[in-house]
Design an enzyme around this catalytic site. Sequence first.
Site, PDB file in Angstrom:
ATOM      1  N   SER A 181       2.013  -5.465   4.268  1.00  0.00           N
ATOM      2  CA  SER A 181       1.076  -5.907   3.230  1.00  0.00           C
ATOM      3  C   SER A 181       1.757  -6.680   2.112  1.00  0.00           C
ATOM      4  O   SER A 181       1.147  -7.593   1.528  1.00  0.00           O
ATOM      5  CB  SER A 181       0.340  -4.700   2.643  1.00  0.00           C
ATOM      6  N   HIS A 246       1.414  -3.585  -2.019  1.00  0.00           N
ATOM      7  CA  HIS A 246       0.391  -4.639  -2.081  1.00  0.00           C
ATOM      8  C   HIS A 246       0.484  -5.406  -3.399  1.00  0.00           C
ATOM      9  O   HIS A 246       0.418  -6.649  -3.420  1.00  0.00           O
ATOM     10  CB  HIS A 246      -1.003  -4.041  -1.951  1.00  0.00           C
TER      11      HIS A 246
END
Length: 307
Positions: A181, A246
């Site tokens: 991610s 993220h």
Amino acid sequence: MSNKRSNSFRRAILQGSRQLKGAGALGEEVGLGLSQRLVRHIAYETLPREIDRKWYFDSYTCCPPPWLILAITIAEVAVFMYYGLQLDRWVLQVSSPHFLRGPLPYHPQLRIQAWRYLSYAFMHAGIEHLGLNMAMQLLVGVPLEMVHGALRIGLVYVCGVLAGSLAVSVTDMTAPVVGSSGGVYALVSAHLANVVMNWSGMKCQFKLFRMAMALVCMSVEFGRAVWLRFYPPAFPPCPNPSFVAHLGGVMVGLTLGVVVLQNYEQRLQEQSLFWIFFSVYLLFVLCAVFWNVFAYSLLDVRLPPTL
């Protein structure tokens, strides 16, 4: 953002060092084959200026092909298949007691093994994690690599992955990390920011709808990661993987990534903004390294076992 590249590019074309084929707009080209229509579509997807789109369309040869993102995706699928067969689990593999024992995931107890700050990207928490990341990675990463090349896209991707694991080690010190991610969010964030900054120049169809869909996919994946982090772990006291990677990827995409994608033709080493953001990134990496060396002992952090 500086327009230096555009002016130098136009001067080079006017001086005859780069000859564009045809005088009409790229969208007015007729009689194109399937591969040419694909290249034209990608040019309108990623480049905000008509002169850049025209030059890219005329000069693209698919040599080398966009191999980097495809190779990374194949490696991630292969690792997932291997662990799926080994653990006999395909959904929420992270709930298996053997999931974090391998040589790839980042674990704070094993942070001295430096390769884990990058290798964690090849492991995913389950098929739902891999599926969302793989979809965004292919749909955004492959076109960007076709336009900007493997070196530039690889730089943004790797910087996002490294920033993700380092951000976790600084802000979520007891949590492990898995998944690509960080790199995926760096690419997608950079692309979306580039579209917004050049909104009037971007001629891709349904750009508002497509941006909304990209944001929905990112939000769903981020929401899944947040839920998993705070969900009661299957094997306490070891917590579930962190979602902070993220955010590290997004920060790389909105800074370093935007500079890389904003300038199609100019060399990165000629851009002052690139060196500014890259220096800030290196400073962050250096501070995070010192944090990992000294902070855990100074703060007396109780690290979870590696199972």
